[in-house]
Design a protein around this motif. Structure first.
Motif, PDB file in Angstrom:
ATOM      1  N   GLY A 244     -35.977  -2.022 -11.534  1.00 40.19           N
ATOM      2  CA  GLY A 244     -35.880  -3.338 -12.131  1.00 40.19           C
ATOM      3  C   GLY A 244     -34.959  -4.351 -11.486  1.00 40.19           C
ATOM      4  O   GLY A 244     -34.803  -5.455 -12.023  1.00 40.19           O
ATOM      5  N   PHE A 245     -34.350  -4.054 -10.351  1.00 34.86           N
ATOM      6  CA  PHE A 245     -33.439  -5.025  -9.740  1.00 34.86           C
ATOM      7  C   PHE A 245     -34.236  -6.159  -9.100  1.00 34.86           C
ATOM      8  O   PHE A 245     -35.105  -5.916  -8.252  1.00 34.86           O
ATOM      9  CB  PHE A 245     -32.545  -4.342  -8.702  1.00 34.86           C
ATOM     10  CG  PHE A 245     -31.575  -3.359  -9.298  1.00 34.86           C
ATOM     11  CD1 PHE A 245     -30.517  -3.800 -10.082  1.00 34.86           C
ATOM     12  CD2 PHE A 245     -31.724  -1.995  -9.098  1.00 34.86           C
ATOM     13  CE1 PHE A 245     -29.623  -2.891 -10.645  1.00 34.86           C
ATOM     14  CE2 PHE A 245     -30.839  -1.088  -9.651  1.00 34.86           C
ATOM     15  CZ  PHE A 245     -29.779  -1.532 -10.437  1.00 34.86           C
ATOM     16  N   THR A 246     -33.923  -7.381  -9.475  1.00 34.70           N
ATOM     17  CA  THR A 246     -34.725  -8.531  -9.037  1.00 34.70           C
ATOM     18  C   THR A 246     -34.652  -8.756  -7.529  1.00 34.70           C
ATOM     19  O   THR A 246     -35.541  -9.388  -6.958  1.00 34.70           O
ATOM     20  CB  THR A 246     -34.271  -9.802  -9.765  1.00 34.70           C
ATOM     21  OG1 THR A 246     -32.862 -10.001  -9.557  1.00 34.70           O
ATOM     22  CG2 THR A 246     -34.549  -9.702 -11.257  1.00 34.70           C
ATOM     23  N   ARG A 439     -25.507   6.211  -1.173  1.00 31.76           N
ATOM     24  CA  ARG A 439     -26.171   5.752  -2.396  1.00 31.76           C
ATOM     25  C   ARG A 439     -26.355   4.246  -2.384  1.00 31.76           C
ATOM     26  O   ARG A 439     -25.568   3.510  -1.793  1.00 31.76           O
ATOM     27  CB  ARG A 439     -25.357   6.183  -3.616  1.00 31.76           C
ATOM     28  CG  ARG A 439     -25.250   7.692  -3.774  1.00 31.76           C
ATOM     29  CD  ARG A 439     -24.485   8.070  -5.026  1.00 31.76           C
ATOM     30  NE  ARG A 439     -25.174   7.636  -6.227  1.00 31.76           N
ATOM     31  CZ  ARG A 439     -24.697   7.802  -7.461  1.00 31.76           C
ATOM     32  NH1 ARG A 439     -23.513   8.362  -7.646  1.00 31.76           N
ATOM     33  NH2 ARG A 439     -25.395   7.391  -8.503  1.00 31.76           N
ATOM     34  N   MET A 440     -27.411   3.813  -3.048  1.00 33.06           N
ATOM     35  CA  MET A 440     -27.688   2.389  -3.192  1.00 33.06           C
ATOM     36  C   MET A 440     -27.374   1.897  -4.608  1.00 33.06           C
ATOM     37  O   MET A 440     -27.465   0.705  -4.881  1.00 33.06           O
ATOM     38  CB  MET A 440     -29.152   2.095  -2.869  1.00 33.06           C
ATOM     39  CG  MET A 440     -29.533   2.335  -1.424  1.00 33.06           C
ATOM     40  SD  MET A 440     -28.770   1.163  -0.292  1.00 33.06           S
ATOM     41  CE  MET A 440     -29.678   1.498   1.217  1.00 33.06           C
ATOM     42  N   GLN A 441     -27.017   2.809  -5.501  1.00 35.79           N
ATOM     43  CA  GLN A 441     -26.797   2.478  -6.903  1.00 35.79           C
ATOM     44  C   GLN A 441     -25.515   3.162  -7.388  1.00 35.79           C
ATOM     45  O   GLN A 441     -25.218   4.284  -6.986  1.00 35.79           O
ATOM     46  CB  GLN A 441     -28.000   2.946  -7.728  1.00 35.79           C
ATOM     47  CG  GLN A 441     -27.959   2.601  -9.192  1.00 35.79           C
ATOM     48  CD  GLN A 441     -29.243   3.018  -9.902  1.00 35.79           C
ATOM     49  OE1 GLN A 441     -29.920   2.213 -10.495  1.00 35.79           O
ATOM     50  NE2 GLN A 441     -29.586   4.294  -9.832  1.00 35.79           N
ATOM     51  N   LYS A 446     -25.733   0.048 -11.358  1.00 33.96           N
ATOM     52  CA  LYS A 446     -25.657  -1.282 -10.764  1.00 33.96           C
ATOM     53  C   LYS A 446     -26.060  -1.156  -9.289  1.00 33.96           C
ATOM     54  O   LYS A 446     -25.711  -0.180  -8.625  1.00 33.96           O
ATOM     55  CB  LYS A 446     -24.241  -1.854 -10.865  1.00 33.96           C
ATOM     56  CG  LYS A 446     -23.713  -2.002 -12.284  1.00 33.96           C
ATOM     57  CD  LYS A 446     -24.408  -3.136 -13.009  1.00 33.96           C
ATOM     58  CE  LYS A 446     -23.675  -3.540 -14.291  1.00 33.96           C
ATOM     59  NZ  LYS A 446     -23.433  -2.436 -15.233  1.00 33.96           N
ATOM     60  N   LEU A 447     -26.771  -2.157  -8.797  1.00 34.66           N
ATOM     61  CA  LEU A 447     -27.163  -2.136  -7.391  1.00 34.66           C
ATOM     62  C   LEU A 447     -25.934  -2.393  -6.524  1.00 34.66           C
ATOM     63  O   LEU A 447     -25.213  -3.364  -6.727  1.00 34.66           O
ATOM     64  CB  LEU A 447     -28.230  -3.208  -7.122  1.00 34.66           C
ATOM     65  CG  LEU A 447     -29.040  -3.071  -5.833  1.00 34.66           C
ATOM     66  CD1 LEU A 447     -29.858  -1.783  -5.843  1.00 34.66           C
ATOM     67  CD2 LEU A 447     -29.950  -4.280  -5.648  1.00 34.66           C
TER      68      LEU A 447
END
Length: 485
Positions: A244-246, A439-441, A446-447
């Motif tokens: 869901g990250f825009t 990691r990306m999150q 949170k991104l």
């Protein structure tokens, strides 16, 4: 598929390695891109990819991309795959190599018919069985039969908001609900409803469907890929979902990547592995064998682990699963999928194989869906390969690698290109994939800044010109299944 003469039973990993190294049966992975099983060709002789998108500019030694014959309006992976199976050049290539096995991400009855015409055996369960299991309603029922908990839920139909509330109240689910229809992808058929206004917004998609109505919980979503075999079920590493990250996807709640990491969640990891093993064993009894993806939810308030849904297919979790199991455990999990569909007797201690996959480095992937609501023609696109980021956040291509195994640190990422110069990009289009160490999150979902930097840097590598009026193609509907891997 087997040559004449009785084969010796495979009883060790060394036997399995040798079997695939000496394999003479042509095996094809046919899909829009090679992404889902990229790298598996390192392990299996006579393995080849047949793709629609030329992600490697004809430099990958095991990829065949037929020449184009005019524009197409593909609405699904199945459309692309069926087009490829009808293509004269693909048919010629298969005829040259001989009959063999075919693997796909998505297929339908037409795919089965075309494969049969070409003398190919599909190394996957039948479409009819896959469709049956793919239903979120059936998933819940199978989980119940296997003694696996789903998040508090009830099943039923609702023509009005009042009907929905009756279902919810009877099951003591409260008023803050998550409602799912049986089939859907990347969050597109999951609806969050806590008021009549929410219901009204989505009722046209809900009133005619069998519904799964769930209590909304605070949760960490994730997935594992597993292989159901005659000797038990093997389970890949736990992956948490990036959704869901825009910056990455225009779909609210839509899947756009995964993190695989070590440390923490020890109890939950064990619970997820047991759950996937039980589910795989139950699926095998139902006639399903081979790869499946099990989504799970970890209740962050109680620590309870729940079954989410089953994706009965090669999936978006496959790349990281194969990377981890082959790099750190010495054997890609998909070799066991192939053993189930090949004419060979095998038996090995799966518990010992499973233990090999407990220690590894952190990895992540991001699925880049074009987040801007406009149609453009791409005039320049970044090449597939390993890119490196400097301290200023700028990136450069350092190696034209054919997969991600040589990514050396978090300052590097492998980019697999989907759309290139001459293609159109539109709202929700799959532009490409990033695979990187680290990691990306964050733990609280949170991104990370580095993820945002990588996405932004990749998009800066594109040039495009806007298209308007009659020159602009009509993009697929936002709720259609149009992903390319």
């Amino acid at each position: 598929m087997a040559p004449s003469g009785k084969r010796q039973k495979l009883t060790s990993l060394s036997d399995i390695y040798k079997f695939f190294r000496q394999n003479q049966t042509p095996i094809y992975f046919l899909s829009p891109t090679p992404y889902n099983l990229l790298g598996l060709g390192r392990w299996i002789n006579k393995f080849e990819y047949i793709n629609f998108f030329d992600s490697f500019d004809a430099t990958h030694p095991k990829i065949t991309v037929p020449r184009e014959n005019g524009p197409h309006e593909f609405r699904s992976i199945e459309d692309v795959n069926n087009y490829l199976l009808r293509h004269k050049e693909v048919r010629t290539r298969i005829a040259e190599r001989g009959n063999g096995l075919l693997i796909l991400v998505m297929l339908d009855e037409e795919t089965e018919k075309l494969a049969k015409e070409l003398g190919l055996k599909i190394a996957l369960p039948p479409v009819k069985l896959r469709k049956h299991i793919d239903s979120k309603i059936v998933t819940t029922q199978l989980g119940n039969e296997a003694g696996i908990k789903s998040a508090p839920n009830t099943l039923g139909k609702a023509k009005t908001y009042a009907d929905l509330m009756k279902l919810a109240m009877k099951a003591k689910l409260g008023q803050d609900l998550v409602v799912q229809t049986p089939y859907g992808d990347s969050g597109r058929t999951t609806f969050f409803i806590k008021s009549e206004a929410d219901w009204k917004k989505h009722e046209d998609k809900l009133v005619a469907e069998q519904l799964k109505v769930m209590k909304r919980i605070n949760h960490l979503p994730g997935t594992v890929e597993a292989i159901a075999t005659r000797h038990g079920t093997l389970v890949g590493p736990l992956q948490t979902d990036i959704t869901g990250f825009t910056e990455v996807t225009p779909y609210k709640g839509g899947w756009c990547g995964n993190d695989v990491f070590v440390g923490g969640l020890d109890k939950e990891r064990r619970a997820v592995t047991r759950m996937a093993q039980k589910l795989g064993d139950r699926l095998y009894k139902a006639g399903y064998k081979g790869a499946f993806c099990m989504d799970f939810l970890i209740d962050t308030d109680s620590g309870e682990v729940y079954l989410g849904e089953i994706n009965p297919r090669v999936s978006g979790a496959s790349p990281l699963t194969n990377l981890i199991t082959s790099t750190y455990g010495g054997c890609p999990i998909y070799l066991f999928h192939m053993l189930e569909f090949m004419d060979v007797d095998w038996e090995i201690d799966l518990a010992q194989v499973q233990k090999r996959w407990t220690e590894y480095d952190d990895w992540s992937q991001l699925i880049l869906k074009y987040p801007v609501d406009r149609v453009e023609m791409i005039t320049k696109a970044p090449a597939s390969g390993i890119w490196q980021m400097n301290e200023s956040g700028d990136i450069s291509l350092v190696r034209k690698s054919i997969d991600w195994f040589l990514v050396s640190g978090e300052h590097e990422a492998f980019y697999l290109r989907v759309y290139t110069a001459g293609d159109y990009r539109y709202h929700g289009a799959d532009m490409g994939i990033l695979v990187s160490r680290g990691r990306m999150q964050t733990d609280d979902r949170k991104l990370k800044d580095r993820a945002k930097q990588w996405v932004n840097a990749i998009y800066k590598q594109f040039d495009a010109i806007p298209l308007e009026g009659s020159s602009a193609p009509t993009p697929p509907p936002m709720d259609s299944v149009n992903k390319m891997f």
